[in-house]
Design a protein around this motif. Sequence first.
Motif: not given
Lengths: 240, 215
Positions: A189-214
């Motif tokens: 995606x373009x703007x990704x803001x993830x607090x709690x997520x479990x993801x193999x691959x993230x691709x994007x323009x602007x990415x913010x990852x929170x404390x429980x992101x893996x």
Amino acid sequence: MNNLTLIGHGSASGGVYDRVKINGDATITGDIECDEMICNGRVKVKGNMKAKVIRVHGDATFEGNVKATRIKVYGQITVGKTVEAKNASIYGELKVKGSSSFDTVKLKGGLQVAGDCEAEDFHVRGAFTIHGLLNVGTADIVPFADCKAMEIGGEKIVVKKVNRPFGIIKWFKFFSPYEAEVVTDMMEGDDLELDTAKIKIIRGNRITLGESAAVDRVEYRDHLDKHEQAEVKEAVRVTA
Amino acid sequence: MTQELISKKDLLVETGISYGQLYRWKRKKLIPEEWFIRKSTFTGQETFFLKDEVLNRIERIKSMKDDLSLDDMLSVFSGKSNDLPAFATKQEVLERNIVSSVVLEQFAKEIELDQPLSFGDICLFYLIDMLLKEGQISRSEGELIFQTIKPHLSDVEKHDGLFCFGRKMGVPIATVVTSSGHVHFDQEVGVIARYSFRKLFEEVKMKWQGGKNNE
């Protein structure tokens, strides 16, 4: 006015109606088209369904395709083929065996889609399982249970943690560290803001990852902002 | 003939669009579902596209997006165009320079200038006209192409298809494949032209709209 009202146990062959109301247990054997369908009991439609408004408080099964302007589910809807709707409000559960396409989705219950799911506006305070691609314009997700999709793509995707202020739930949480999250193989995606997520691959323009992101791997174009507790195995900046 | 594939990542870099745009166009059906080819790679599942087809489409979307809304574009790409009438008169076709008068004389001689031509016919004339101009076929071969495609026009309008023209030992062969698929000839056949009908229809629509804008 051409209305169909079924009370008790009955069946109808379908057709074109203004209003269809079912209080009981009904089977509709053919295609049906109406302005408004209200189901307070149980209904099974063996053909295709086309309506402006579908409101289900009980249990509805549509074996064909469903096309509607507005769908409201307080109970449960099962769709055998595809769903196309402008607005969907899901307080109960919607199960789709084909693919689905919406303008706006307000999900406070559960959504299950066997194919792909498309929505311009995807608002979640519940949980979903999508076996295909979730393709959204903007998604605002607060997972109340695990939200799974094979792939998620879109413009702006925000995943926030459930905000539990005080009280018993917080105590409960103290004993069970379980936290609901968004689980997917790939998110783009373009703007990704993830607090709690479990993801193999993230691709994007602007990415913010929170404390429980893996995340196994992050590929970003403009910037990556990550909380120090976020688990990121690999982060790569991609230059265009 | 195997066509070159491009991965989604490379596609975005090459065209300068973002993931959001790509997904948006997909939602609007501007890039058809069938074009997304899923393959497994060492990083897991990846999406690929046929390079020429998708680059072409994205360039066109980019060039049109300032003038047309996404919904209007869809009608250009899909079989149903709102702008292009199913019937345009012979005069209009000539005026907009879609088909040259030579071809119209050959195939639509008996049709009066103010008589309508069907969209399928116009596309067919356009194809023959183009091949003639490029010097790839002769006029009698044009006739052969016309006779070959004409009975299948309604079919390819609905389901898309592929047109191939080749020669073997100087003998012309025209082939129509309905619905998307591949066609293979024996090695002695020199394939001169290969055209997807969907692409052909789009081109004619673009030409039609371009002609209108110049007015």
